[in-house]
Write a protein that holds these residues in place. Structure first.
Motif, mmCIF file in Angstrom:
data_model
loop_
_atom_site.group_PDB
_atom_site.id
_atom_site.type_symbol
_atom_site.label_atom_id
_atom_site.label_comp_id
_atom_site.label_asym_id
_atom_site.label_seq_id
_atom_site.Cartn_x
_atom_site.Cartn_y
_atom_site.Cartn_z
ATOM 1 N N TYR A 63 0.799 -1.211 0.000
ATOM 2 C CA TYR A 63 0.000 0.000 0.000
ATOM 3 C C TYR A 63 0.837 1.268 0.000
ATOM 4 O O TYR A 63 1.872 1.350 0.679
ATOM 5 C CB TYR A 63 -0.926 0.023 1.225
ATOM 6 C CG TYR A 63 -2.013 -1.018 1.165
ATOM 7 C CD1 TYR A 63 -1.807 -2.305 1.651
ATOM 8 C CD2 TYR A 63 -3.255 -0.708 0.608
ATOM 9 C CE1 TYR A 63 -2.803 -3.254 1.578
ATOM 10 C CE2 TYR A 63 -4.256 -1.654 0.546
ATOM 11 C CZ TYR A 63 -4.025 -2.927 1.035
ATOM 12 O OH TYR A 63 -5.021 -3.862 0.964
ATOM 13 N N SER A 64 0.349 2.244 -0.730
ATOM 14 C CA SER A 64 0.823 3.616 -0.554
ATOM 15 C C SER A 64 0.043 4.200 0.619
ATOM 16 O O SER A 64 -1.149 3.927 0.778
ATOM 17 C CB SER A 64 0.558 4.439 -1.813
ATOM 18 O OG SER A 64 1.288 3.930 -2.905
ATOM 19 N N MET A 65 0.727 5.014 1.422
ATOM 20 C CA MET A 65 0.125 5.533 2.639
ATOM 21 C C MET A 65 0.142 7.048 2.633
ATOM 22 O O MET A 65 1.115 7.666 2.180
ATOM 23 C CB MET A 65 0.885 5.018 3.865
ATOM 24 C CG MET A 65 0.940 3.507 3.990
ATOM 25 S SD MET A 65 -0.685 2.768 4.235
ATOM 26 C CE MET A 65 -1.142 3.461 5.817
ATOM 27 N N ALA A 66 -0.917 7.633 3.157
ATOM 28 C CA ALA A 66 -1.030 9.088 3.149
ATOM 29 C C ALA A 66 -1.582 9.588 4.473
ATOM 30 O O ALA A 66 -2.191 8.842 5.242
ATOM 31 C CB ALA A 66 -1.939 9.528 2.014
ATOM 32 N N PHE A 121 3.361 8.718 1.040
ATOM 33 C CA PHE A 121 4.464 7.897 0.547
ATOM 34 C C PHE A 121 3.894 6.979 -0.521
ATOM 35 O O PHE A 121 3.041 6.135 -0.229
ATOM 36 C CB PHE A 121 5.087 7.071 1.671
ATOM 37 C CG PHE A 121 6.160 6.132 1.195
ATOM 38 C CD1 PHE A 121 5.864 4.816 0.868
ATOM 39 C CD2 PHE A 121 7.465 6.561 1.057
ATOM 40 C CE1 PHE A 121 6.839 3.949 0.418
ATOM 41 C CE2 PHE A 121 8.451 5.702 0.606
ATOM 42 C CZ PHE A 121 8.137 4.394 0.290
ATOM 43 N N LYS A 122 4.366 7.166 -1.757
ATOM 44 C CA LYS A 122 3.872 6.354 -2.866
ATOM 45 C C LYS A 122 4.758 5.125 -3.024
ATOM 46 O O LYS A 122 5.965 5.243 -3.257
ATOM 47 C CB LYS A 122 3.853 7.181 -4.143
ATOM 48 C CG LYS A 122 3.230 6.494 -5.343
ATOM 49 C CD LYS A 122 3.019 7.477 -6.462
ATOM 50 C CE LYS A 122 2.470 6.810 -7.693
ATOM 51 N NZ LYS A 122 3.440 5.881 -8.301
ATOM 52 N N ARG A 123 4.162 3.982 -2.898
ATOM 53 C CA ARG A 123 4.919 2.730 -2.851
ATOM 54 C C ARG A 123 5.703 2.476 -4.130
ATOM 55 O O ARG A 123 6.866 2.097 -4.084
ATOM 56 C CB ARG A 123 3.971 1.570 -2.570
ATOM 57 C CG ARG A 123 4.637 0.206 -2.536
ATOM 58 C CD ARG A 123 3.589 -0.880 -2.563
ATOM 59 N NE ARG A 123 2.718 -0.803 -3.726
ATOM 60 C CZ ARG A 123 3.035 -1.285 -4.911
ATOM 61 N NH1 ARG A 123 4.220 -1.865 -5.099
ATOM 62 N NH2 ARG A 123 2.177 -1.193 -5.915
ATOM 63 N N SER A 124 5.090 2.695 -5.280
ATOM 64 C CA SER A 124 5.693 2.253 -6.543
ATOM 65 C C SER A 124 6.990 2.975 -6.879
ATOM 66 O O SER A 124 7.871 2.389 -7.505
ATOM 67 C CB SER A 124 4.695 2.414 -7.690
ATOM 68 O OG SER A 124 4.322 3.775 -7.828
ATOM 69 N N ASN A 125 7.115 4.226 -6.511
ATOM 70 C CA ASN A 125 8.364 4.945 -6.794
ATOM 71 C C ASN A 125 9.109 5.360 -5.525
ATOM 72 O O ASN A 125 10.122 6.053 -5.608
ATOM 73 C CB ASN A 125 8.092 6.172 -7.671
ATOM 74 C CG ASN A 125 7.162 7.177 -7.010
ATOM 75 O OD1 ASN A 125 6.721 6.977 -5.879
ATOM 76 N ND2 ASN A 125 6.865 8.265 -7.714
ATOM 77 N N ALA A 126 8.595 4.916 -4.387
ATOM 78 C CA ALA A 126 9.236 5.204 -3.089
ATOM 79 C C ALA A 126 9.487 6.687 -2.891
ATOM 80 O O ALA A 126 10.507 7.087 -2.324
ATOM 81 C CB ALA A 126 10.538 4.424 -2.942
ATOM 82 N N ARG A 164 8.389 21.102 7.681
ATOM 83 C CA ARG A 164 7.927 20.973 9.075
ATOM 84 C C ARG A 164 7.468 19.556 9.405
ATOM 85 O O ARG A 164 7.645 19.101 10.536
ATOM 86 C CB ARG A 164 6.770 21.931 9.343
ATOM 87 C CG ARG A 164 7.102 23.393 9.189
ATOM 88 C CD ARG A 164 5.980 24.273 9.743
ATOM 89 N NE ARG A 164 4.702 24.040 9.084
ATOM 90 C CZ ARG A 164 3.553 23.837 9.719
ATOM 91 N NH1 ARG A 164 3.522 23.800 11.052
ATOM 92 N NH2 ARG A 164 2.437 23.657 9.034
ATOM 93 N N PHE A 165 6.865 18.875 8.432
ATOM 94 C CA PHE A 165 6.318 17.536 8.677
ATOM 95 C C PHE A 165 7.148 16.508 7.909
ATOM 96 O O PHE A 165 7.646 16.777 6.808
ATOM 97 C CB PHE A 165 4.879 17.448 8.180
ATOM 98 C CG PHE A 165 3.891 18.315 8.919
ATOM 99 C CD1 PHE A 165 4.282 19.154 9.946
ATOM 100 C CD2 PHE A 165 2.551 18.293 8.570
ATOM 101 C CE1 PHE A 165 3.358 19.953 10.616
ATOM 102 C CE2 PHE A 165 1.616 19.079 9.231
ATOM 103 C CZ PHE A 165 2.019 19.913 10.243
ATOM 104 N N THR A 166 7.264 15.310 8.485
ATOM 105 C CA THR A 166 7.986 14.229 7.836
ATOM 106 C C THR A 166 7.206 12.933 7.968
ATOM 107 O O THR A 166 6.781 12.572 9.071
ATOM 108 C CB THR A 166 9.381 14.035 8.466
ATOM 109 O OG1 THR A 166 10.113 15.262 8.383
ATOM 110 C CG2 THR A 166 10.153 12.947 7.747
ATOM 111 N N ILE A 167 7.048 12.258 6.844
ATOM 112 C CA ILE A 167 6.386 10.959 6.829
ATOM 113 C C ILE A 167 7.446 9.875 6.751
ATOM 114 O O ILE A 167 8.387 9.969 5.960
ATOM 115 C CB ILE A 167 5.431 10.840 5.633
ATOM 116 C CG1 ILE A 167 4.246 11.796 5.813
ATOM 117 C CG2 ILE A 167 4.927 9.410 5.469
ATOM 118 C CD1 ILE A 167 3.331 11.846 4.600
ATOM 119 N N SER A 168 7.270 8.863 7.569
ATOM 120 C CA SER A 168 8.154 7.703 7.502
ATOM 121 C C SER A 168 7.315 6.455 7.717
ATOM 122 O O SER A 168 6.188 6.530 8.207
ATOM 123 C CB SER A 168 9.262 7.800 8.558
ATOM 124 O OG SER A 168 8.711 7.845 9.862
#
Length: 125
Positions: free
Chosen positions: A31-34, A50-55, A66-70
């Motif tokens: 899954y891509s997660m948002a 975070f788009k799974r197919s192209n990372a 300011r924000f970071t997704i991991s």
């Protein structure tokens, strides 16, 4: 897959919070997660994904810097680290998942079929 957010709360302006979104019942890596957010009386808006197919990780303009997704695939969890919080960041924050995301729809709320219940973030002095 089911999603459960946690980590919301009340923080002073300039403070930080880390939200978590735990996934269960599916293959998390697929899954891509948002993250989206919805302030009272406003439409749900895109925070980042975070788009799974192209990372690749996408951010809205207000989130950049300011924000970071991991994500931790071993823990089936995606995080949203939020720094330098402002009063206008006050909202319910939702995580969402998509198995077939394309780049042109990353920011579109309708591209995501799976949603968590949301967690409230309040930025106030």
């Amino acid at each position: 897959v089911q999603l459960v957010e946690s980590g919301g709360g009340t923080v002073q302006p300039g403070g930080s919070l880390r939200l978590s979104c735990a996934a269960s019942g599916g293959t998390f890596r697929s899954y891509s997660m948002a993250w989206f957010r919805q302030a009272s009386g406003k439409e749900r808006e895109f925070v980042g994904a975070f788009k799974r197919s192209n990372a690749y990780t996408y951010y809205s303009d207000f989130a950049k810097g300011r924000f970071t997704i991991s994500r931790d695939n071993a823990e089936n969890t995606v995080y949203l680290q939020m720094n330098s919080l402002r009063s206008e960041d006050t909202a319910v924050y939702y995580c969402a998942a998509s198995s077939g995301l394309i780049s042109s729809t990353v920011r579109n709320v309708n591209a995501y079929r799976i949603w968590g219940q949301g967690t409230q973030v309040t930025v106030s002095s």
